[in-house]
Design a protein around this motif. Structure first.
Motif, PDB file in Angstrom:
ATOM      1  N   ARG A 495       0.780  -1.186  -0.017  1.00  0.00           N
ATOM      2  CA  ARG A 495      -0.090  -0.064  -0.108  1.00  0.00           C
ATOM      3  C   ARG A 495       0.899   1.326   0.146  1.00  0.00           C
ATOM      4  N   GLY A 517      -8.628   2.916  -0.946  1.00  0.00           N
ATOM      5  CA  GLY A 517      -9.296   3.316   0.161  1.00  0.00           C
ATOM      6  C   GLY A 517      -9.191   4.801   0.113  1.00  0.00           C
ATOM      7  N   ASP A 550      -6.153   4.168  11.294  1.00  0.00           N
ATOM      8  CA  ASP A 550      -5.665   2.539  11.270  1.00  0.00           C
ATOM      9  C   ASP A 550      -5.421   2.421   9.882  1.00  0.00           C
ATOM     10  N   GLU A 552      -5.152  -0.284   7.874  1.00  0.00           N
ATOM     11  CA  GLU A 552      -5.941  -1.447   7.443  1.00  0.00           C
ATOM     12  C   GLU A 552      -7.347  -1.123   6.886  1.00  0.00           C
ATOM     13  N   SER A 553      -7.935  -0.520   8.361  1.00  0.00           N
ATOM     14  CA  SER A 553      -9.469  -0.313   8.032  1.00  0.00           C
ATOM     15  C   SER A 553      -9.464   1.099   7.582  1.00  0.00           C
ATOM     16  N   LEU A 554      -8.797   2.030   7.535  1.00  0.00           N
ATOM     17  CA  LEU A 554      -8.769   3.486   7.253  1.00  0.00           C
ATOM     18  C   LEU A 554      -9.897   4.043   8.129  1.00  0.00           C
ATOM     19  N   ARG A 555      -9.962   3.885   9.312  1.00  0.00           N
ATOM     20  CA  ARG A 555     -10.821   4.421  10.319  1.00  0.00           C
ATOM     21  C   ARG A 555      -9.905   5.133  11.226  1.00  0.00           C
TER      22      ARG A 555
END
Length: 902
Positions: A495, A517, A550, A552-555
């Motif tokens: 990524r 994302g 985060d 991985e989750s883009l939160r």
């Protein structure tokens, strides 16, 4: 400080407020070499030493290698003048002249109360200085007292320079801003002669190699050689710009060197009275001083550009070459980052258009990464070196994974459409200049974890991937609507993450360039950092907030708000637990990621513009707006346990804490040696949580003694039986051939025993026996006697704790029984008092068992006499054993419950 005293202070609350950081301690400053204050040279035999002023301190270098030898103490004000004489260094700062020896402050010259003192000069056994209120002050070196003061009228004669003409006893020549000179007798305080004005103010004066001749540097660029005995001019020369310093060669070559405020050095052929050569751009700032080394073709110069340089005259044309130098940033660093994974090297980019490498441990390894042969190119084009430098670096990225194979640093520059590669291994600019494909300005850079690819964030919103080995473009990531502000990559090249002025943080597929994302942030992100191992991204937003995303989750998983002004930089700690931020509110704050709270903060004197955490976690590196150095802060968490607690950002006001002084070149050890040891100890105590000896008065507490101590005491008889020899020692069958010795630590022969045996064999009588009176009362009995008088039994246990198990057993069994059982009764009372205090439970029980085993029969025979104390002991033992028995029963039930659960 004893642990007991620390505990008492902690329990009583008598701790000193730090007003500083609980996590970081000032360690040392990097990159300070010289300043605009003239240096001083001192010769010791064949060696020469150079002393330079550094802000509020000074450095002493070995002139042969320009190696740092000593660092002076931190003074109360900036240093205005330095002078080295023998082993002593005289430093003027804030109107006070301090005397130092080997970097340590040893004395002070008598204060005169005349403001700042400058122009320190040796005058035989005296020291001369020019005061701020236009007076010449003379001190005696031996007594440190003021010898005399000569005052001048400011309107008609403003003192600018003082020189002592060779062979002129008790006389000095004083130059003025009005262009006139006066000869004074220091002993009689009389003006002997006044010269006519030279038409311009005198900037500097030095003694020429010829007797009676002085060299004068004027503000209009003229250099005059004047005979002060005859008051006649000898020679007049002229250079461009104000003359700042003059020096003469002493190796039989008639050459004079003069410097200017523009950083140029002019070399003059005195035989032919002409200009021989101009060293244009010798320094990037005004040359503060220059000196030819005694009897050597070597010129040493120091400048306000934070550098010292040595020039060697070894060519037939008389043009010198740069032999060696020591330099640092002459413009404040704008960005600092650690290079590599060992935490030994720091890269920094400053306003001086330079990319520099600093070693955390060895200053000799500091270097500027070369931008090419700028001096040669400047001479060919006829322009200055500064015009050929690259623009100031706006952002850079480095990765040491492939340092030995190709370039490992990628930079973008302010207002430039190009990015440049650099090699730390070669200390020079790399092979490639990467142009922006759409001709937009490059705003951000990054290098992949493998070191093969570099990424450029463009003002157009695109991201360009290039190969670091070939410099060719490989892929374009398009999707942002506005300029890219930050780029990061993960550890596996899966990524690419980017932030932009369009308010989004996007993730891209590394292999295909497709968007993977996107997350919209509440405020525009201006900077981004990533902890690769933890998979966390931290974005600095324009609302003075740090948002953690985060990967991985883009939160958004954490939000840290509290700064009062724009955040300038941020950095993750090596373990990913903390985020350190610097802000325009002059604070450096530490945020704890697991709890989401601020756990540390401190305010510094200058605004921090960049922060970097060491990859090994030992130091925090900071750069500040008005400082040319890089400052290291030692992490206390790396070397000791640090107790942290939540700090509310609202409790941090604009004046919530005292300013924390920036680290100095002297380092942490020297700062503590200056007398701050007690305060430092007190400050450390305030941040340390000390566990009290007893949490509550109703809780049975064990001692801090090793368990083996009381266990050995209970099994001492068994241990002695086990260690008994199986056979008794036998005497040797034949006497040794060597002389008998006296037992003891030192090896001595027993000559007296041999003489006594000879006397006995001769029939004589030996020496008379002397009866020595030895007290049979044990030390424990004496301690019990004092306790019986004061009714304080704590010293009894304090004494027993200091003994080993064998000594404790011997002391208890040696208690007297012929004193009316007073010692036994006092010992029972001491045990009872200790049990009532509920402290040292296991020791008290062990001592009681040894006592009862030794004196059970005597206590039984005299039970009526000892009954009051025995009844109190029985009651206390029963109460405490009930508590302990309950704990044992609870533990047993828990063990059985766990077994059944399995």
């Amino acid at each position: 400080m004893a642990v007991a005293e620390k505990r008492a202070r902690a329990e009583s609350g008598e701790t000193k407020g730090r007003g500083g950081s609980r996590l970081f301690e000032p360690f040392r400053a990097l990159g300070y070499i010289a300043s605009g204050v003239a240096h001083s040279i001192q010769y010791r035999g064949q060696s020469a030493f150079v002393t330079t002023a550094i802000g509020r301190s000074f450095h002493v270098y070995d002139a042969e290698k320009i190696r740092l030898l000593f660092v002076g103490p931190r003074l109360d004000a900036d240093v205005s003048s330095v002078l080295s004489i023998g082993d002593e260094t005289f430093v003027s700062a804030g109107g006070q002249v301090v005397v130092c020896r080997r970097g340590k402050r040893v004395a002070e010259l008598e204060p005169v109360g005349r403001g700042e003192i400058g122009g320190l000069m040796q005058f035989g056994d005296f020291v001369i200085g020019i005061s701020e209120d236009n007076a010449v002050v003379v001190w005696e070196r031996s007594t440190r007292d003021v010898f005399t003061e000569i005052e001048f009228e400011s309107e008609s004669f403003r003192v600018t320079a003082v020189v002592h003409p060779s062979t002129y006893v008790n006389k000095i020549v004083v130059g003025s801003a009005q262009g006139t000179m006066q000869v004074w007798n220091v002993q009689s305080r009389r003006c002997l002669y006044e010269f006519k004005s030279f038409g311009c103010g005198i900037a500097c004066m030095v003694q020429a190699p010829a007797i009676d001749v002085l060299a004068l540097g004027l503000l209009d660029g003229r250099v005059l050689l004047h005979n002060v005995k005859l008051d006649r001019p000898v020679m007049q020369l002229a250079q461009e710009g104000r003359v700042t310093a003059i020096a003469f060669r002493t190796d039989d070559v008639p050459m004079m060197a003069t410097s200017s405020a523009e950083g140029d050095v002019a070399l003059w052929d005195l035989d032919n009275r002409r200009l021989a050569h101009v060293m244009q751009g010798a320094h990037d700032g005004a040359v503060a001083a220059l000196d030819f080394m005694m009897g050597q073709p070597l010129l040493l110069t120091s400048s306000a550009d934070n550098s010292i340089k040595e020039w060697l005259f070894d060519g037939l044309d008389g043009v010198p070459r740069l032999l060696r130098q020591r330099s640092g940033h002459f413009g404040p660093p704008q960005m600092v980052r650690y290079h590599g994974d060992d935490g030994r090297t720091i890269l920094s980019a400053g306003r001086d258009r330079a990319l520099r490498l600093f070693s955390v441990f060895r200053d000799e390894q500091n270097a500027e990464l070369s931008q090419g042969s700028l001096e040669r190119e400047s001479r060919r084009r006829g322009v200055s070196v500064a015009d050929l430098r690259l623009p100031p670096i706006a952002h850079f990225a480095s990765n040491a994974a492939m340092s030995r194979d190709w370039d490992d640093v990628l930079t973008c520059h302010q207002g430039s459409r190009n990015a440049h590669t650099w090699s730390v291994e070669r200390r020079a600019m790399g092979k490639y200049t990467v142009e922006s494909p759409d001709q937009s300005i490059v705003r951000a850079t990054a290098i992949s974890a493998c070191g093969h690819f570099g990424l450029l964030g463009l003002a157009s919103g695109a991201i360009e991937m290039v190969n670091m080995q070939s410099g060719l473009s490989r892929r374009t990531f398009a999707g942002h609507a506005k300029a890219v502000t930050g780029i990061q990559t993960d550890a596996c090249n899966l990524r690419v993450y980017s932030s932009s002025l369009d308010g989004t943080l996007r993730a891209w597929d590394f292999a295909t360039g497709a968007q993977a994302g996107c997350v919209e942030l509440p405020s525009t992100p201006s900077r981004m950092a990533m902890h690769v191992e933890g998979g966390l991204l931290a974005c600095v937003c324009d609302d003075a907030t740090v948002r953690v995303v985060d990967a991985e989750s883009l939160r958004v998983v954490r939000t840290f708000a509290g700064h009062r002004n724009r955040i300038t930089d941020l950095a993750f700690s090596n373990d990913g637990r903390w985020i350190v931020t610097g802000s325009l509110d002059s604070t450096i704050r530490t945020w704890d990621l697991p709890t989401g709270h601020m756990v540390d903060w401190f305010r510094v004197e200058s605004v921090p513009v960049s922060v970097a955490f060491s990859p090994v976690g030992d130091f925090l590196a900071t750069a500040h707006m008005d400082s040319v150095g890089i400052f290291l802060w030692a992490s206390r968490a790396q070397f000791a346990d640090v107790s942290l607690r939540q700090i509310s950002p609202d409790s941090v006001g604009d004046g919530g804490a005292a300013l924390v002084a920036l680290p100095t070149s002297a380092g942490l050890a020297d700062d503590e040696a200056e007398g701050g040891g007690a305060d430092a100890d007190a400050d450390a105590d305030s941040s340390m949580y000390l566990v009290p000896e007893q949490l509550t008065a109703n809780m049975v507490t064990l001692s801090s003694q090793p368990k083996s101590k009381w266990q050995t005491l209970l099994s001492l008889a068994t241990i002695k039986r086990r260690n008994m020899p199986e056979k008794a020692p036998r005497a040797p069958e034949q006497a040794p051939f060597f002389l008998p010795t006296v037992s003891g630590v030192e090896h001595k022969f027993d000559l007296g025993g041999a003489a006594g045996a000879a006397d006995s064999a001769a029939g004589g009588s030996g020496p008379e026996s002397k009866i020595v009176s030895v007290s049979t009362e044990s030390a424990l009995a004496r301690v019990l006697g004092r306790a019986r008088e004061t009714m304080a039994y704590a010293p009894v246990f304090d004494y027993l704790k200091e003994l080993n198990p064998s000594a404790v057993d011997a002391e208890i069994r040696s208690l007297p029984v012929d004193d009316g059982l007073a010692a036994l009764g006092t010992f029972i009372a001491a045990i009872t008092a200790q049990l009532q205090s509920k402290r040292d439970f296991e020791l008290a029980q062990a001592y009681l068992q040894v006592f009862l085993g030794a004196f059970a029969d005597i206590i039984t025979a005299n039970a009526a006499e000892l009954e009051p104390r025995l009844s109190a002991l029985r009651a206390e033992c029963k109460a405490q054993w009930t508590v302990v028995d309950g704990l044992i029963r609870y533990s047993t039930c828990m063990v059985e419950f766990m077994r059944s659960a399995r």
